[in-house]
Motif scaffolding. Structure first.
Motif, PDB file in Angstrom:
ATOM      1  N   MET A   1       0.945  -1.235   0.032  1.00  0.00           N
ATOM      2  CA  MET A   1      -0.007   0.062  -0.047  1.00  0.00           C
ATOM      3  C   MET A   1       0.900   1.332  -0.008  1.00  0.00           C
ATOM      4  N   ILE A   2       1.956   1.158   0.719  1.00  0.00           N
ATOM      5  CA  ILE A   2       2.863   2.311   0.882  1.00  0.00           C
ATOM      6  C   ILE A   2       3.431   2.466  -0.547  1.00  0.00           C
ATOM      7  N   ALA A   3       4.013   1.346  -1.026  1.00  0.00           N
ATOM      8  CA  ALA A   3       4.463   1.475  -2.518  1.00  0.00           C
ATOM      9  C   ALA A   3       3.478   2.204  -3.350  1.00  0.00           C
ATOM     10  N   TYR A   4       2.226   1.764  -3.478  1.00  0.00           N
ATOM     11  CA  TYR A   4       1.302   2.283  -4.396  1.00  0.00           C
ATOM     12  C   TYR A   4       1.208   3.677  -4.129  1.00  0.00           C
ATOM     13  N   GLY A   5       1.175   4.075  -2.838  1.00  0.00           N
ATOM     14  CA  GLY A   5       0.999   5.615  -2.399  1.00  0.00           C
ATOM     15  C   GLY A   5       2.144   6.467  -3.122  1.00  0.00           C
ATOM     16  N   ALA A   6       3.633   5.875  -3.117  1.00  0.00           N
ATOM     17  CA  ALA A   6       4.702   6.521  -3.597  1.00  0.00           C
ATOM     18  C   ALA A   6       4.683   6.525  -5.155  1.00  0.00           C
ATOM     19  N   TRP A   7       4.424   5.318  -5.817  1.00  0.00           N
ATOM     20  CA  TRP A   7       4.342   5.202  -7.169  1.00  0.00           C
ATOM     21  C   TRP A   7       3.379   6.003  -8.124  1.00  0.00           C
ATOM     22  N   SER A   8       2.099   5.880  -7.235  1.00  0.00           N
ATOM     23  CA  SER A   8       0.852   6.731  -7.688  1.00  0.00           C
ATOM     24  C   SER A   8       1.257   8.192  -7.702  1.00  0.00           C
ATOM     25  N   SER A   9       1.951   8.793  -6.774  1.00  0.00           N
ATOM     26  CA  SER A   9       2.252   9.971  -6.599  1.00  0.00           C
ATOM     27  C   SER A   9       3.481  10.533  -7.726  1.00  0.00           C
ATOM     28  N   LEU A  10       4.499   9.682  -7.889  1.00  0.00           N
ATOM     29  CA  LEU A  10       5.266   9.902  -8.790  1.00  0.00           C
ATOM     30  C   LEU A  10       4.760   9.715 -10.247  1.00  0.00           C
ATOM     31  N   ALA A  11       3.808   8.930 -10.432  1.00  0.00           N
ATOM     32  CA  ALA A  11       3.005   8.840 -11.854  1.00  0.00           C
ATOM     33  C   ALA A  11       2.257  10.258 -12.107  1.00  0.00           C
TER      34      ALA A  11
ATOM     35  N   ALA B   1       2.872  13.108 -10.743  1.00  0.00           N
ATOM     36  CA  ALA B   1       3.839  14.325 -10.937  1.00  0.00           C
ATOM     37  C   ALA B   1       4.227  14.252 -12.509  1.00  0.00           C
ATOM     38  N   PHE B   2       4.631  12.947 -12.779  1.00  0.00           N
ATOM     39  CA  PHE B   2       5.108  12.699 -14.304  1.00  0.00           C
ATOM     40  C   PHE B   2       4.177  13.150 -15.332  1.00  0.00           C
ATOM     41  N   THR B   3       2.721  12.916 -15.006  1.00  0.00           N
ATOM     42  CA  THR B   3       1.602  13.057 -15.869  1.00  0.00           C
ATOM     43  C   THR B   3       1.535  14.790 -16.033  1.00  0.00           C
ATOM     44  N   MET B   4       1.569  15.300 -14.636  1.00  0.00           N
ATOM     45  CA  MET B   4       1.432  16.854 -14.572  1.00  0.00           C
ATOM     46  C   MET B   4       2.447  17.380 -15.207  1.00  0.00           C
ATOM     47  N   THR B   5       3.721  16.980 -15.406  1.00  0.00           N
ATOM     48  CA  THR B   5       4.969  17.536 -16.097  1.00  0.00           C
ATOM     49  C   THR B   5       4.700  17.557 -17.483  1.00  0.00           C
ATOM     50  N   ILE B   6       4.037  16.476 -17.814  1.00  0.00           N
ATOM     51  CA  ILE B   6       3.981  16.277 -19.500  1.00  0.00           C
ATOM     52  C   ILE B   6       2.859  17.533 -19.633  1.00  0.00           C
ATOM     53  N   MET B   7       1.703  17.528 -18.947  1.00  0.00           N
ATOM     54  CA  MET B   7       0.569  18.267 -19.125  1.00  0.00           C
ATOM     55  C   MET B   7       1.139  20.005 -19.083  1.00  0.00           C
ATOM     56  N   SER B   8       2.002  20.268 -18.226  1.00  0.00           N
ATOM     57  CA  SER B   8       2.682  21.573 -18.079  1.00  0.00           C
ATOM     58  C   SER B   8       3.587  21.896 -19.403  1.00  0.00           C
ATOM     59  N   ALA B   9       4.439  20.870 -19.790  1.00  0.00           N
ATOM     60  CA  ALA B   9       5.267  21.132 -20.950  1.00  0.00           C
ATOM     61  C   ALA B   9       4.281  21.474 -22.238  1.00  0.00           C
ATOM     62  N   GLN B  10       3.291  20.688 -22.151  1.00  0.00           N
ATOM     63  CA  GLN B  10       2.342  20.812 -23.554  1.00  0.00           C
ATOM     64  C   GLN B  10       1.456  21.997 -23.503  1.00  0.00           C
TER      65      GLN B  10
ATOM     66  N   ASP C   1       2.915  21.775  -7.594  1.00  0.00           N
ATOM     67  CA  ASP C   1       2.075  20.530  -7.555  1.00  0.00           C
ATOM     68  C   ASP C   1       2.924  19.467  -7.862  1.00  0.00           C
ATOM     69  N   ILE C   2       3.699  19.819  -9.017  1.00  0.00           N
ATOM     70  CA  ILE C   2       4.674  18.513  -9.505  1.00  0.00           C
ATOM     71  C   ILE C   2       5.866  18.464  -8.475  1.00  0.00           C
ATOM     72  N   VAL C   3       6.220  19.225  -7.913  1.00  0.00           N
ATOM     73  CA  VAL C   3       7.378  19.166  -6.797  1.00  0.00           C
ATOM     74  C   VAL C   3       6.842  18.499  -5.511  1.00  0.00           C
ATOM     75  N   MET C   4       5.493  18.854  -5.078  1.00  0.00           N
ATOM     76  CA  MET C   4       4.746  18.358  -3.958  1.00  0.00           C
ATOM     77  C   MET C   4       4.656  16.739  -4.239  1.00  0.00           C
ATOM     78  N   PHE C   5       4.199  16.342  -5.175  1.00  0.00           N
ATOM     79  CA  PHE C   5       3.931  14.982  -5.571  1.00  0.00           C
ATOM     80  C   PHE C   5       5.314  14.198  -5.648  1.00  0.00           C
ATOM     81  N   VAL C   6       6.256  14.744  -6.249  1.00  0.00           N
ATOM     82  CA  VAL C   6       7.772  14.171  -6.208  1.00  0.00           C
ATOM     83  C   VAL C   6       8.321  13.985  -4.955  1.00  0.00           C
ATOM     84  N   VAL C   7       7.988  14.921  -4.319  1.00  0.00           N
ATOM     85  CA  VAL C   7       8.719  14.761  -2.672  1.00  0.00           C
ATOM     86  C   VAL C   7       7.692  13.715  -2.043  1.00  0.00           C
ATOM     87  N   ILE C   8       6.490  13.712  -1.972  1.00  0.00           N
ATOM     88  CA  ILE C   8       5.781  12.900  -1.290  1.00  0.00           C
ATOM     89  C   ILE C   8       6.041  11.350  -1.966  1.00  0.00           C
ATOM     90  N   GLY C   9       6.260  11.131  -3.149  1.00  0.00           N
ATOM     91  CA  GLY C   9       6.455   9.834  -3.843  1.00  0.00           C
ATOM     92  C   GLY C   9       7.990   9.283  -3.340  1.00  0.00           C
TER      93      GLY C   9
END
Length: 139
Positions: free
Chosen positions: A69-79, A81-90, A104-112
């Protein structure tokens, strides 16, 4: 022991943050705010992370037993952040700017990243231990 305590503190903080989003979800749905601008993604995102927050709070007592569950929380946060990074670049490529970027990107990268860094080690099963049938609640 210090690492487990640090993980427990992080789980409480992230769990409470995500649970607070349940209030935002309720407010969003109660006042039909998602209809303004057709932002139907926000309530769905809030509902997933609110449920994740509850699960992370349940994992605080025995983090090693809730490693997945903790790993899911980490990986979902990183995913996320990655999605928001792509959206921001677009958005930048089209001459626009996302309202919450880059905080928001930084926050989710830090959490994950923090959850992954503090993730409990896999517990080795005893050698040769047979796999038993799942135990259900006994009546």
């Amino acid at each position: 022991m210090k690492r487990e305590r640090a993980l427990q503190v992080v789980l409480v903080l992230v769990g409470l943050l995500y649970c607070f989003w349940g209030y935002l979800l309720f407010d969003n749905l109660w006042h039909a705010k998602w209809l303004i601008g057709h932002s139907d993604v926000m309530p769905m995102f809030l509902s997933l992370n609110t449920a994740l927050g509850v699960c992370l709070l349940l994992a605080v007592k025995q983090p090693a037993k809730h490693r997945l569950m903790i790993a899911y929380g980490a990986w979902s946060s990183l995913a996320h952040a990655f999605t928001m990074t792509i959206m921001s670049a677009q958005a930048v490529a089209h001459g626009m700017h996302r309202q919450d970027s880059p905080q928001d990107i930084v926050m989710f990268v830090v959490i994950g990243g923090t959850l992954l860094a503090l993730l409990p080690a896999k517990q080795a099963s005893p050698a040769g231990a047979p796999i038993s049938e799942p135990r259900f609640a006994e009546r």
